[in-house]
Each structure stands twice: as structure tokens, then as C-alpha cells.
Design a protein around this motif. Structure first.
Motif, mmCIF file in Angstrom:
data_model
loop_
_atom_site.group_PDB
_atom_site.id
_atom_site.type_symbol
_atom_site.label_atom_id
_atom_site.label_comp_id
_atom_site.label_asym_id
_atom_site.label_seq_id
_atom_site.Cartn_x
_atom_site.Cartn_y
_atom_site.Cartn_z
ATOM 1 N N ARG A 360 0.823 -1.210 0.000
ATOM 2 C CA ARG A 360 0.000 0.000 0.000
ATOM 3 C C ARG A 360 0.863 1.269 0.000
ATOM 4 O O ARG A 360 1.966 1.283 0.553
ATOM 5 C CB ARG A 360 -0.939 -0.010 1.212
ATOM 6 N N ASN A 361 0.367 2.288 -0.587
ATOM 7 C CA ASN A 361 0.951 3.648 -0.559
ATOM 8 C C ASN A 361 2.283 3.799 -1.285
ATOM 9 O O ASN A 361 2.867 4.873 -1.267
ATOM 10 C CB ASN A 361 1.168 4.153 0.877
ATOM 11 N N LEU A 362 2.805 2.735 -1.883
ATOM 12 C CA LEU A 362 4.145 2.826 -2.477
ATOM 13 C C LEU A 362 4.074 2.735 -4.001
ATOM 14 O O LEU A 362 3.223 2.056 -4.552
ATOM 15 C CB LEU A 362 5.026 1.692 -1.967
ATOM 16 N N ALA A 363 5.028 3.436 -4.642
ATOM 17 C CA ALA A 363 5.179 3.336 -6.097
ATOM 18 C C ALA A 363 6.557 2.775 -6.391
ATOM 19 O O ALA A 363 7.489 2.954 -5.618
ATOM 20 C CB ALA A 363 5.033 4.708 -6.726
ATOM 21 N N LYS A 364 6.707 2.106 -7.509
ATOM 22 C CA LYS A 364 8.006 1.508 -7.844
ATOM 23 C C LYS A 364 9.062 2.587 -8.074
ATOM 24 O O LYS A 364 10.202 2.422 -7.682
ATOM 25 C CB LYS A 364 7.867 0.621 -9.084
ATOM 26 N N SER A 365 8.659 3.652 -8.740
ATOM 27 C CA SER A 365 9.685 4.691 -8.834
ATOM 28 C C SER A 365 9.062 6.029 -8.457
ATOM 29 O O SER A 365 7.937 6.351 -8.848
ATOM 30 C CB SER A 365 10.377 4.660 -10.193
ATOM 31 N N VAL A 366 9.799 6.756 -7.639
ATOM 32 C CA VAL A 366 9.248 7.965 -7.020
ATOM 33 C C VAL A 366 9.723 9.167 -7.831
ATOM 34 O O VAL A 366 10.832 9.666 -7.647
ATOM 35 C CB VAL A 366 9.678 8.069 -5.540
ATOM 36 N N THR A 367 8.884 9.604 -8.751
ATOM 37 C CA THR A 367 9.315 10.618 -9.711
ATOM 38 C C THR A 367 8.846 12.037 -9.329
ATOM 39 O O THR A 367 8.787 12.920 -10.161
ATOM 40 C CB THR A 367 8.805 10.269 -11.117
ATOM 41 N N VAL A 368 8.489 12.184 -8.049
ATOM 42 C CA VAL A 368 8.223 13.535 -7.533
ATOM 43 C C VAL A 368 9.134 13.748 -6.326
ATOM 44 O O VAL A 368 9.566 12.802 -5.685
ATOM 45 C CB VAL A 368 6.747 13.697 -7.087
ATOM 46 N N GLU A 369 9.412 15.012 -6.039
ATOM 47 C CA GLU A 369 10.281 15.313 -4.890
ATOM 48 C C GLU A 369 9.502 15.216 -3.595
ATOM 49 O O GLU A 369 8.303 15.477 -3.577
ATOM 50 C CB GLU A 369 10.866 16.707 -5.026
#
Ligand code: F6R
Length: 369
Positions: A360-369
């Protein structure tokens, strides 16, 4: 495409011997000298650097901590490790003689990208250790050292982590060769150890059923602690992160030496604590210090889950469970000691009925600061 495994994560854990092997492939010439072809930074520049700063986030940052121990030991260059978002916003001291090493699986992590840009603006050279071809961070770096883990689909990083550590060892040995810190035969010996790692990682994976059974018996745990010293410290941090991400259990990693400075107050009856034990064959007292730490927490009621080298009888009296790993030099032990912790977190999450590939709540790549 999961290759018969229950999840991508399970498959990717099993991919690790190959991921490490592929990352090592083609790195030496006929005379056995390391060559990192992708590094297009002039050798004279690499010879003149006086400091390395590793920047990364999350699991990749723990690979950076392992890199620090290895590179400082082999090359005698000071290495700092910093979370990319902290580095970027604190006016770090960076000069033309600083080598920045950015570690990232996706090559797209915005925090890491911003830190890379900041470092280059200050005149530093940037080498990125990246898994994803054609991603942004390698394009914006002076040089790139690719990990060859293959696509990592599960959100929680596993094979990319082991490949990042492998690439960091290669970089460290390459710099040691270039700067004359090590004799060629010492480098060859260490390379032989590395080439033997895939087989040993496979052995640890094959011992996974015992870890899984332990995890299943602990699905009601509300907090798990992880202790390690030296390179076992980042492994402990990584074990804690995996458990938070996948099983939503409160978990914390500590440097074992910090115990008496505070965290030991957390230990009471039945508190599960993983302890990563370094090789008993090491030169200094590292091993006995960690064994004393196990003894201390066990005396206060902890349930001790110990990762130790095959044949390390010293841990037996104080361990409730032991997860054995084959003997390797302590600096390389993270490639083995991490694996039971990955399997533990995955199996515990499965036992709780959670989606291990998409926490939950996680993305594979975090492309925002
Ligand atoms: C943890 C995890 C994250 C990433 C972090 C950096 O399992 O996957 O902590 O390691 O977000 O991502 P990359 O390596 O793509 O820069």
C-alpha cells in the motif's frame, strides 16, 4: 511471466544469483585487470579525487552504506553516504575533486536526479550505478555503471539491491587498481570471491523454507528489531525496511553498538530481534562483540533470530533461530545476509494475506520530490 512463482518478488529473490553474476560479467580483460568500460571519466581525474559522496534513497542508500565500508577499506578515500533529498538541501561541500556516486534502480528517482544535478553544478563528477537502461539519471551523469539485474517489477527492491552492492564492489576494486592501493593479486583474489557469490546466494535461497516457516509463526508480531555492526548495519536497516514495506510491521534497524545507548530499553519478554553476525574468521573483535550483543538482549528476554556463518558455534547458545549463510569475507557478507531478511518479510506479508508485489501507498519509482 512470474515464472511459476507466487509473486514477482519471489521470482526476483530467486533471480539474485543471476543478477549478481550478470553484473560481474565482462569486467576484466585477458590479463585479469578490471576494466569498467562504461566509465568515460579520465583516469587522471579518478586518480585525483579526494572524496566520494554516495547519494541515493531507500534501499539504494543502504547499498551505498555497504559501498562506504568497502571503498574506504580498499581505496583509502573518504566516503560519505547521504540520502539524496538531504544532500540536495543542505549546501554540501562538493568540489571538482569530489566523485559523486548516485545509486538508483529506476534511474528516475526525482530526489536522486535533483542531487545529481546539484553535484554537477558544483563541479563534481558523477558516476551513476543504475539498473534501467535509457533512464534519466545515467543521461545526466558523467559516467554510468550498469547493474544487470534485469527488470525489477515488485515494488520492494531485492535483486537490484544485491546488484548495486556488487557494482559498488567493482567500483571500489577498480579505484584501488587505478590508484595503486592494492596489488593485482589481491584484487584477483577478491574478484574470485565475488565470482563465487552467485553460487553461495543460491545456497541461501535453497535454505529459504526454514525462514518462511519462522515468518509464518510470527505473523502476529507488532514490532521487530534488526541489529548489525559494520556492513551488517546497513543489512539490518534493509531488513527493517523490507518488513515495514511488505508486512506493515513496525521495524527498526540499529547498529548493534548503539544498543546500550538507548535501544536496549525496547527489549522485553518475547521481543523478536534479528542479529546479523559477521564472519568469526575476521581479523578483529567484531564477531565477539556481536555475540555479546546477542547474549545481552537474550538475557533481557528477546527472541533472537540470528544470521550467522556456517559452523559458527559461538552463536548457538544465544540463538532461538539460526539462519546459516556460507562463509565469505565480512565485507561481502551483505550479498548473503540480506537474503533471509527478504524472504522473511515476503513470507510474513504472505501469511498476513498482503499483496507483496504492490504494498500500500508505495510506487516503484518515485518521480516527484
Ligand atoms: C525499497 C525500495 C525503495 C527504493 C528507493 C530508490 O524496497 O524499493 O526504497 O530503493 O525508492 O529507488 P531507486 O533505486 O529506483 O532510485
Amino acid at each position: 511471466e512470474k515464472g511459476g512463482f507466487a509473486s514477482f518478488m519471489d521470482k526476483e529473490i530467486h533471480d539474485q544469483p543471476q543478477a549478481v553474476g550478470d553484473t560481474l560479467l565482462g569486467r576484466t580483460d585477458v590479463d585479469g585487470r578490471l576494466m569498467l568500460d562504461d566509465l568515460r571519466i579520465e583516469e587522471s581525474v579518478l586518480r585525483s579525487i579526494d572524496k566520494i559522496i554516495v547519494i541515493a534513497c531507500g534501499t539504494a542508500a543502504y547499498a551505498g552504506h555497504v559501498a562506504k565500508y568497502a571503498i574506504e577499506h580498499w581505496c583509502r578515500i573518504p566516503v560519505e553516504v547521504e540520502l539524496a533529498h538531504e544532500f540536495r538541501y543542505r549546501d554540501p561541500i562538493v568540489t571538482e575533486k569530489t566523485l559523486v556516486v548516485a545509486i538508483t534502480q529506476s534511474g528516475e528517482t526525482m530526489d536522486t536526479l535533483m542531487a545529481v544535478r546539484h553535484a554537477r553544478e558544483q563541479g563534481a563528477k558523477v558516476i551513476s550505478i543504475v539498473n534501467t537502461n535509457g533512464s534519466t539519471i545515467p543521461r545526466e551523469s558523467d559516467a554510468v555503471l550498469y547493474t544487470h539485474a534485469g527488470p525489477e517489477i515488485a515494488v520492494a527492491s531485492t535483486k537490484a539491491f544485491l546488484s548495486q552492492i556488487t557494482a559498488a564492489y567493482l567500483l571500489g576494486l577498480y579505484l584501488a587498481q587505478l590508484r595503486g592501493n592494492k596489488f593485482p593479486d589481491e584484487i584477483n583474489t577478491l574478484m574470485d570471491e565475488l565470482r563465487d557469490m552467485p553460487r553461495k546466494i543460491q545456497t541461501v535461497i535453497e535454505r529459504g523454507e526454514y525462514v518462511r516457516a519462522t515468518a509464518r509463526s510470527m505473523k502476529d508480531a507488532s514490532s521487530v528489531l534488526f541489529l548489525g555492526r559494520h556492513v551488517g548495519f546497513p543489512v539490518a536497516m534493509e531488513g527493517a525496511l523490507k518488513l515495514k514495506e511488505l508486512a506493515y510491521i513496525h521495524a527498526e534497524g540499529f547498529a548493534a553498538g548503539e544498543l546500550k545507548h538507548g535501544p536496549i530499553a525496547l527489549i522485553d519478554e518475547g521481543q523478536p530481534v534479528f542479529v546479523v553476525v559477521p564472519s568469526p574468521r575476521g581479523r578483529d573483535s567484531l564477531h565477539s562483540k556481536v555475540v555479546s550483543n546477542i547474549q545481552e538482549i537474550r538475557a533481557r528476554g528477546a527472541r533472537t533470530l540470528v544470521i550467522a556463518e556456517d559452523g559458527d558455534d559461538a552463536v548457538r547458545p544465544y540463538a532461538d533461530e539460526i539462519f546459516w549463510v556460507p562463509p565469505v569475507p565480512t565485507l561481502m557478507q551483505p550479498l548473503l545476509a540480506t537474503v533471509p531478511l527478504q524472504i522473511f518479510a515476503m513470507a510474513l506479508a504472505e501469511a498476513k494475506g498482503l499483496d507483496v508485489d504492490q504494498p500500500r501507498n508505495l510506487a516503484k519509482s518515485v518521480t516527484v520530490e
